[in-house]
Design a protein around this motif. Structure first.
Motif, PDB file in Angstrom:
ATOM      1  N   GLU A  91      -8.777   7.652  -3.914  1.00  0.00           N
ATOM      2  CA  GLU A  91      -9.487   6.387  -4.088  1.00  0.00           C
ATOM      3  C   GLU A  91     -10.990   6.480  -3.923  1.00  0.00           C
ATOM      4  OE1 GLU A  91      -7.512   3.391  -1.747  1.00  0.00           O
ATOM      5  OE2 GLU A  91      -5.694   3.550  -2.950  1.00  0.00           O
ATOM      6  N   THR A  92     -11.485   7.585  -3.337  1.00  0.00           N
ATOM      7  CA  THR A  92     -12.925   7.667  -3.059  1.00  0.00           C
ATOM      8  C   THR A  92     -13.590   8.960  -3.517  1.00  0.00           C
ATOM      9  OG1 THR A  92     -12.649   8.700  -0.883  1.00  0.00           O
ATOM     10  CG2 THR A  92     -12.628   6.267  -0.971  1.00  0.00           C
ATOM     11  N   GLY A  93     -12.825  10.024  -3.720  1.00  0.00           N
ATOM     12  CA  GLY A  93     -13.406  11.335  -3.984  1.00  0.00           C
ATOM     13  C   GLY A  93     -13.814  12.064  -2.714  1.00  0.00           C
ATOM     14  N   LEU A  94     -13.563  11.475  -1.552  1.00  0.00           N
ATOM     15  CA  LEU A  94     -13.973  12.053  -0.274  1.00  0.00           C
ATOM     16  C   LEU A  94     -12.811  12.750   0.415  1.00  0.00           C
ATOM     17  CD1 LEU A  94     -15.998   9.010   1.099  1.00  0.00           C
ATOM     18  CD2 LEU A  94     -16.931  11.107   0.066  1.00  0.00           C
ATOM     19  N   ASP A  95     -13.107  13.886   1.038  1.00  0.00           N
ATOM     20  CA  ASP A  95     -12.151  14.541   1.923  1.00  0.00           C
ATOM     21  C   ASP A  95     -12.477  14.080   3.336  1.00  0.00           C
ATOM     22  OD1 ASP A  95     -10.734  16.089   0.010  1.00  0.00           O
ATOM     23  OD2 ASP A  95     -12.411  17.487  -0.060  1.00  0.00           O
ATOM     24  N   VAL A  96     -11.466  13.609   4.048  1.00  0.00           N
ATOM     25  CA  VAL A  96     -11.682  13.078   5.391  1.00  0.00           C
ATOM     26  C   VAL A  96     -10.792  13.780   6.394  1.00  0.00           C
ATOM     27  CG1 VAL A  96     -12.404  10.791   4.579  1.00  0.00           C
ATOM     28  CG2 VAL A  96      -9.989  11.217   5.130  1.00  0.00           C
ATOM     29  N   GLU A  97     -11.175  13.598   7.645  1.00  0.00           N
ATOM     30  CA  GLU A  97     -10.391  14.080   8.779  1.00  0.00           C
ATOM     31  C   GLU A  97     -10.162  12.880   9.694  1.00  0.00           C
ATOM     32  OE1 GLU A  97     -11.098  17.949  11.119  1.00  0.00           O
ATOM     33  OE2 GLU A  97     -12.361  16.433  12.071  1.00  0.00           O
ATOM     34  N   PRO A  98      -8.900  12.623  10.071  1.00  0.00           N
ATOM     35  CA  PRO A  98      -8.656  11.505  10.988  1.00  0.00           C
ATOM     36  C   PRO A  98      -9.211  11.800  12.371  1.00  0.00           C
ATOM     37  CG  PRO A  98      -6.621  12.688  10.547  1.00  0.00           C
ATOM     38  CD  PRO A  98      -7.672  13.304   9.681  1.00  0.00           C
ATOM     39  N   VAL A  99      -9.809  10.773  12.984  1.00  0.00           N
ATOM     40  CA  VAL A  99     -10.381  10.881  14.317  1.00  0.00           C
ATOM     41  C   VAL A  99      -9.467  10.198  15.336  1.00  0.00           C
ATOM     42  CG1 VAL A  99     -12.359  10.235  15.754  1.00  0.00           C
ATOM     43  CG2 VAL A  99     -12.713  10.983  13.383  1.00  0.00           C
ATOM     44  N   ALA A 100      -8.923   9.032  14.968  1.00  0.00           N
ATOM     45  CA  ALA A 100      -8.070   8.276  15.894  1.00  0.00           C
ATOM     46  C   ALA A 100      -7.205   7.287  15.122  1.00  0.00           C
ATOM     47  CB  ALA A 100      -8.928   7.504  16.901  1.00  0.00           C
ATOM     48  N   LEU A 101      -5.995   7.077  15.615  1.00  0.00           N
ATOM     49  CA  LEU A 101      -5.143   5.987  15.132  1.00  0.00           C
ATOM     50  C   LEU A 101      -5.678   4.715  15.760  1.00  0.00           C
ATOM     51  CD1 LEU A 101      -2.531   4.919  13.726  1.00  0.00           C
ATOM     52  CD2 LEU A 101      -1.375   5.338  15.911  1.00  0.00           C
ATOM     53  N   THR A 102      -6.125   3.760  14.944  1.00  0.00           N
ATOM     54  CA  THR A 102      -6.756   2.554  15.484  1.00  0.00           C
ATOM     55  C   THR A 102      -5.874   1.309  15.388  1.00  0.00           C
ATOM     56  OG1 THR A 102      -7.856   2.128  13.366  1.00  0.00           O
ATOM     57  CG2 THR A 102      -9.076   3.410  15.019  1.00  0.00           C
ATOM     58  N   GLY A 103      -4.782   1.384  14.613  1.00  0.00           N
ATOM     59  CA  GLY A 103      -3.928   0.213  14.528  1.00  0.00           C
ATOM     60  C   GLY A 103      -2.645   0.469  13.757  1.00  0.00           C
ATOM     61  N   VAL A 104      -1.635  -0.355  14.078  1.00  0.00           N
ATOM     62  CA  VAL A 104      -0.349  -0.367  13.395  1.00  0.00           C
ATOM     63  C   VAL A 104      -0.110  -1.813  12.973  1.00  0.00           C
ATOM     64  CG1 VAL A 104       2.132   0.071  13.618  1.00  0.00           C
ATOM     65  CG2 VAL A 104       0.477   1.518  14.853  1.00  0.00           C
ATOM     66  N   TYR A 105       0.179  -2.017  11.681  1.00  0.00           N
ATOM     67  CA  TYR A 105       0.266  -3.364  11.121  1.00  0.00           C
ATOM     68  C   TYR A 105       1.541  -3.474  10.294  1.00  0.00           C
ATOM     69  CZ  TYR A 105      -4.575  -2.799  12.350  1.00  0.00           C
ATOM     70  OH  TYR A 105      -5.724  -2.532  13.054  1.00  0.00           O
ATOM     71  N   LYS A 106       2.243  -4.599  10.430  1.00  0.00           N
ATOM     72  CA  LYS A 106       3.453  -4.803   9.637  1.00  0.00           C
ATOM     73  C   LYS A 106       3.321  -6.048   8.776  1.00  0.00           C
ATOM     74  CE  LYS A 106       8.421  -5.221   9.574  1.00  0.00           C
ATOM     75  NZ  LYS A 106       9.653  -5.376  10.327  1.00  0.00           N
ATOM     76  N   HIS A 107       3.557  -5.840   7.487  1.00  0.00           N
ATOM     77  CA  HIS A 107       3.640  -6.946   6.528  1.00  0.00           C
ATOM     78  C   HIS A 107       5.068  -7.471   6.665  1.00  0.00           C
ATOM     79  CE1 HIS A 107       3.803  -9.239   2.892  1.00  0.00           C
ATOM     80  NE2 HIS A 107       2.705  -8.716   2.361  1.00  0.00           N
ATOM     81  N   MET A 108       5.225  -8.609   7.307  1.00  0.00           N
ATOM     82  CA  MET A 108       6.544  -9.113   7.676  1.00  0.00           C
ATOM     83  C   MET A 108       7.389  -9.512   6.469  1.00  0.00           C
ATOM     84  SD  MET A 108       6.593  -8.637  10.881  1.00  0.00           S
ATOM     85  CE  MET A 108       8.049  -9.535  11.403  1.00  0.00           C
ATOM     86  N   LEU A 109       6.778  -9.944   5.386  1.00  0.00           N
ATOM     87  CA  LEU A 109       7.534 -10.385   4.222  1.00  0.00           C
ATOM     88  C   LEU A 109       7.999  -9.218   3.354  1.00  0.00           C
ATOM     89  CD1 LEU A 109       5.314 -13.442   3.203  1.00  0.00           C
ATOM     90  CD2 LEU A 109       7.357 -13.409   4.658  1.00  0.00           C
ATOM     91  N   ARG A 110       7.223  -8.146   3.308  1.00  0.00           N
ATOM     92  CA  ARG A 110       7.539  -7.020   2.428  1.00  0.00           C
ATOM     93  C   ARG A 110       8.070  -5.794   3.160  1.00  0.00           C
ATOM     94  NH1 ARG A 110       2.846  -5.808  -1.418  1.00  0.00           N
ATOM     95  NH2 ARG A 110       4.450  -4.525  -2.357  1.00  0.00           N
ATOM     96  N   GLY A 111       8.049  -5.806   4.500  1.00  0.00           N
ATOM     97  CA  GLY A 111       8.573  -4.682   5.257  1.00  0.00           C
ATOM     98  C   GLY A 111       7.731  -3.420   5.129  1.00  0.00           C
ATOM     99  N   ILE A 112       6.421  -3.578   5.049  1.00  0.00           N
ATOM    100  CA  ILE A 112       5.521  -2.428   4.967  1.00  0.00           C
ATOM    101  C   ILE A 112       4.833  -2.259   6.313  1.00  0.00           C
ATOM    102  CG2 ILE A 112       3.497  -1.430   3.833  1.00  0.00           C
ATOM    103  CD1 ILE A 112       4.188  -3.267   1.413  1.00  0.00           C
TER     104      ILE A 112
END
Length: 150
Positions: free
Chosen positions: A57-78
């Motif tokens: 989506e960006t052309g960028l290579d990234v490295e994760p630094v920290a897990l900052t959140g967990v989110y649930k779409h309640m209607l779609r189960g994502i």
């Protein structure tokens, strides 16, 4: 197993620049502004999927630094896992999946993205060590937020 009870897992990377601004992309499919990311492939591990989605989506290579959140779409189960990331290589480019990209302040995040997606970026921008845990309906947050360990 009842197939209606299955969930999918998505990942997103919130990349901050030296001024504390976050990178948002505008998706081609629905024109929404959000952090780069997407759904994991069934046989893909979480961090490989994160780096693949951000690169696509960006052309960028990234490295994760920290897990900052967990989110649930309640209607779609994502269930979405959001990581603060840093750039390790690449150049920001328009891709087949994105119409535009821009570096934005916290105030701009709130004006560009709907609440359910803006909060992911804001949580990553304000990250204080414990990931946020939230639920939403695709547009609005539902119920009270919490942080792991609280």
């Amino acid at each position: 197993m009842d197939h209606s009870s299955r969930h999918s897992v998505s990942v997103a990377g919130v990349i901050l620049d030296d001024h504390g601004r976050a990178l948002l992309i505008q998706r081609r499919d629905n024109h929404h502004w959000e952090a780069p990311g997407g759904v994991l492939e069934r046989d893909e591990d979480i961090l490989t999927g994160l780096t693949r989605e951000v690169r696509e989506e960006t052309g960028l290579d990234v490295e994760p630094v920290a897990l900052t959140g967990v989110y649930k779409h309640m209607l779609r189960g994502i269930v979405a896992l959001v990581f603060r990331c840093r750039i390790v290589a690449g150049h920001l480019t328009e891709t087949d999946e994105t119409r535009a990209a821009r570096w934005v302040t916290a105030d701009e995040v709130q004006s560009l993205a709907n609440q359910a997606f803006a909060v992911r970026v804001l949580d990553a921008m304000r990250f204080a060590g414990l990931p946020a845990v939230r639920q939403h309906d695709g547009t609005h947050l539902l119920g009270a937020a919490s942080a792991l360990g609280s």
